[in-house]
Motif scaffolding. Structure first.
Motif, PDB file in Angstrom:
ATOM      1  N   GLN A   1      15.776   4.140  23.830  1.00  0.00           N
ATOM      2  CA  GLN A   1      14.917   4.901  24.740  1.00  0.00           C
ATOM      3  C   GLN A   1      14.984   4.366  26.161  1.00  0.00           C
ATOM      4  O   GLN A   1      14.516   3.264  26.453  1.00  0.00           O
ATOM      5  N   GLU A   2      15.562   5.155  27.065  1.00  0.00           N
ATOM      6  CA  GLU A   2      15.600   4.763  28.476  1.00  0.00           C
ATOM      7  C   GLU A   2      14.244   5.029  29.137  1.00  0.00           C
ATOM      8  O   GLU A   2      13.546   5.950  28.749  1.00  0.00           O
ATOM      9  N   PRO A   3      13.859   4.280  30.147  1.00  0.00           N
ATOM     10  CA  PRO A   3      14.565   3.113  30.672  1.00  0.00           C
ATOM     11  C   PRO A   3      14.063   1.789  30.105  1.00  0.00           C
ATOM     12  O   PRO A   3      14.573   0.734  30.435  1.00  0.00           O
ATOM     13  N   GLN A   4      13.058   1.829  29.202  1.00  0.00           N
ATOM     14  CA  GLN A   4      12.432   0.580  28.763  1.00  0.00           C
ATOM     15  C   GLN A   4      13.264  -0.191  27.754  1.00  0.00           C
ATOM     16  O   GLN A   4      13.275  -1.409  27.751  1.00  0.00           O
ATOM     17  N   TYR A   5      13.913   0.522  26.848  1.00  0.00           N
ATOM     18  CA  TYR A   5      14.645  -0.120  25.755  1.00  0.00           C
ATOM     19  C   TYR A   5      13.761  -1.176  25.078  1.00  0.00           C
ATOM     20  O   TYR A   5      12.651  -0.868  24.673  1.00  0.00           O
ATOM     21  N   HIS A   6      14.272  -2.421  24.951  1.00  0.00           N
ATOM     22  CA  HIS A   6      13.560  -3.407  24.129  1.00  0.00           C
ATOM     23  C   HIS A   6      12.199  -3.805  24.676  1.00  0.00           C
ATOM     24  O   HIS A   6      11.416  -4.439  23.964  1.00  0.00           O
ATOM     25  N   GLU A   7      11.894  -3.452  25.902  1.00  0.00           N
ATOM     26  CA  GLU A   7      10.552  -3.730  26.420  1.00  0.00           C
ATOM     27  C   GLU A   7       9.486  -2.935  25.664  1.00  0.00           C
ATOM     28  O   GLU A   7       8.302  -3.276  25.701  1.00  0.00           O
ATOM     29  N   ILE A   8       9.919  -1.892  24.959  1.00  0.00           N
ATOM     30  CA  ILE A   8       8.992  -1.092  24.152  1.00  0.00           C
ATOM     31  C   ILE A   8       8.343  -1.945  23.063  1.00  0.00           C
ATOM     32  O   ILE A   8       7.218  -1.650  22.622  1.00  0.00           O
ATOM     33  N   TRP A   9       9.025  -3.018  22.631  1.00  0.00           N
ATOM     34  CA  TRP A   9       8.459  -3.844  21.556  1.00  0.00           C
ATOM     35  C   TRP A   9       7.136  -4.486  21.959  1.00  0.00           C
ATOM     36  O   TRP A   9       6.315  -4.821  21.100  1.00  0.00           O
ATOM     37  N   ILE A  10       6.932  -4.680  23.255  1.00  0.00           N
ATOM     38  CA  ILE A  10       5.735  -5.395  23.709  1.00  0.00           C
ATOM     39  C   ILE A  10       4.757  -4.427  24.355  1.00  0.00           C
ATOM     40  O   ILE A  10       5.083  -3.746  25.328  1.00  0.00           O
ATOM     41  N   ASN A  11       3.556  -4.335  23.789  1.00  0.00           N
ATOM     42  CA  ASN A  11       2.505  -3.506  24.387  1.00  0.00           C
ATOM     43  C   ASN A  11       1.145  -4.115  24.043  1.00  0.00           C
ATOM     44  O   ASN A  11       1.070  -5.182  23.411  1.00  0.00           O
ATOM     45  N   ALA A  12       0.094  -3.440  24.444  1.00  0.00           N
ATOM     46  CA  ALA A  12      -1.254  -3.990  24.275  1.00  0.00           C
ATOM     47  C   ALA A  12      -1.644  -4.150  22.812  1.00  0.00           C
ATOM     48  O   ALA A  12      -2.542  -4.940  22.483  1.00  0.00           O
TER      49      ALA A  12
END
Length: 541
Positions: free
Chosen positions: A410-421
């Motif tokens: 998933q652009e543009p976050q890619y692996h940053e999606i793993w971290i959320n609140a």
């Protein structure tokens, strides 16, 4: 300079991350380089993994890391209890070939996931398990949708068999795999009622992608669906076959993207050979090799592929892929032996997936699980680890869709999606649990035995060496001196001299049966490692 400052300076002074290439990496391999390699290839790094590779050349290391795991024993019935008994399978016996009823589908699905998690936890020093997860995400199927664990097990074993083999062969086998036929309705695709699901995903997700140079047409999807008519599944034997009577025997005309190729229609059993022709015209497109190399790069190196990386890494990798007739190992070897892989900018730049975090923690701290003969607890403890990763949004066996987990595409976050609140507190809670009381079931406990872990280090009585050795094992990144000073303050309980920890440790070691001595070192170590695992840097690989 710490990692944040380093990355910030790269961003400020350059329009690209790095211009390094696939040129072979030649400097000597130190612990840092080997650790970086292992953290990307394995789920966590054990001290025994590092010891096994010490003194070896990079070629020797990759020869070992690119070796397939042996075929594992099949999953077994671990779910018989006071409320349910499987009428077809005894406790401890495999269910993979046993008949299914509605009462045991969920239990066997869970058994399959627990078994798979156990294989990751007990992986050898090999990339095999990581590649199975890669292909599971690439050829994503959902166990809950297939709704028959026998199909899902067979699908898994196909990925296991060809994870390090030939991609072209894998594509063909996946296409006629009974689990995939069931998942994407391929078994319903026939000449009177075409189903385009698999034909679309074959091109859009599995081979060519959706990039600007993947210019296949909607009609190409329709023509591919016609090629794929006639495949059926047998729910008794869990197998697939080709039924000529259900196959569209007309000619299939493809677009200019495929050089206006025509697949001549065939009748009888020879109709099955049209699949080979379809695969050939897809693999004649250079975008197929480029697309797969990009996916491997994003999974193992970094999510961003800029112009320099495309030219210096992806394109040469794709050439290796095509020239090797789509063998997977040569691509992996070229990537992992390159100066690009060992470039400082590519270290500690990936956010761990939930599976990486949960399985990796268990492996790097050498957590002990119930023995395999204790079937029920053995499986349930593995499933606890799987459930924790699922709570962090990676449920192995059940990605959210045929596209896999968004963090990989998933652009543009890619692996940053793993971290959320939601997920970050869950990550910290898991680490906190495992370093403290652990998880207990039926009187059996899994947790980090931090004293045993520290005792296995070369010089645990020296707080400076202890901290450096611990960081080098569980971190993929150098930390600031301020962090090290704070870590030592935990070991010293706020005192200023190193002897305060040295004395406490040596007193404990002189008589490990005295509870008070053990408590002193245990509470300090637990506090220090809890702090370590709650820092943002622990989320990086």
């Amino acid at each position: 300079m710490d990692r944040r400052s380093f990355l910030s300076s790269k961003i400020r002074t350059s329009t690209f991350r790095t211009n390094t290439s696939l040129f072979p990496y030649s400097p000597p391999l130190g612990n840092s380089e080997i650790s970086h390699l292992l953290k990307r290839i394995l789920f966590g790094v054990k001290q025994s993994d590092l010891a096994k590779l010490k003194g070896k050349t990079l070629d020797e290391i990759l020869e070992l890391l690119l070796t397939e795991e042996p075929i594992p024993q099949a999953p077994v019935n671990n779910y018989n209890d006071t409320t349910y008994t499987d009428p077809n399978v005894q406790l401890g016996q495999s269910w993979v070939n046993a008949s299914l009823d509605g009462n045991n589908t969920f239990r066997r699905n869970t058994s399959l996931k627990s078994w798979w998690t156990g294989l990751m936890l007990n992986q050898s020093t090999s990339i095999h398990e990581k590649m199975i997860l890669f292909w599971h995400n690439h050829f994503a199927t959902e166990i809950v949708d297939i709704n028959d664990p026998r199909y899902s097990y067979k699908h898994h074993m196909l990925l296991r068999k060809l994870a390090l083999g030939n991609f072209k062969t894998l594509i063909k086998e996946i296409t006629i795999d009974p689990g995939m036929l069931r998942y994407l309705n391929g078994y319903l695709n026939n000449k009177t009622s075409p189903d385009e699901n698999y034909a679309r995903e074959l091109q859009e997700l599995f081979t060519l992608g959706k990039g600007p140079k993947s210019n296949y047409t909607e009609n190409d999807v329709k023509q591919a669906a016609r090629v794929l008519t006639g495949y059926t599944v047998n729910s008794t034997t869990i197998s697939s076959s080709f039924d000529p009577n259900k196959h569209d025997s007309g000619d299939k005309q493809f677009s200019a993207f495929y050089n206006n190729a025509i697949i001549k229609g065939k009748t009888g059993a020879s109709g099955a050979s049209e699949l080979d022709e379809l695969i050939n015209i897809i693999f004649q497109q250079s975008e197929t090799s480029l697309y797969i190399c990009r996916k491997l790069y994003r999974f193992f190196i970094y999510y961003e592929i800029d112009d320099a990386t495309e030219a210096n890494v992806i394109a040469p990798l794709a050439t290796i892929f095509r020239n090797s007739n789509y063998e997977i190992k040569p691509v992996l070897k070229a990537l992992f032996s390159s100066e690009h892989f060992f470039d400082p900018v590519n270290k500690a730049c990936l956010i761990k997936s939930p599976i990486d975090l949960c399985v990796g923690l268990c492996r790097e701290f050498n957590i002990s699980f119930p023995i395999s003969t204790d079937i029920i607890n053995h499986y349930y403890m593995h499933d606890y680890i799987r459930t924790q990763a699922s709570n962090m949004q990676q449920n192995v066996g059940d990605p959210p869709s045929v596209a896999g987990w968004p963090a990989y595409h998933q652009e543009p976050q890619y692996h940053e999606i793993w971290i959320n609140a939601d997920t970050l507190p869950r990550r910290n809670q898991f680490c906190d649990t495992m370093i403290s009381n652990g998880y207990t079931r039926n009187g059996k406990k899994i947790n980090i035995d931090i004293i045993s872990f520290v005792d296995s280090l070369p010089n645990p009585s020296d707080p400076n060496i202890l901290i450096n050795d611990s960081l080098s094992l569980i971190y993929a990144i150098e930390v600031s001196q301020d962090v090290k000073v704070f870590l030592k303050s935990i070991l010293l309980s706020g005192q200023t001299t190193d002897s305060y920890w040295t004395g406490a440790w040596n007193t404990y070691k002189s008589n490990t049966t005295i509870a008070a001595n053990r408590t002193i070192v245990l509470t300090r170590l637990q506090a220090m490692f809890k702090y370590l695992m709650n820092l943002p840097e622990y989320q990086l690989s």
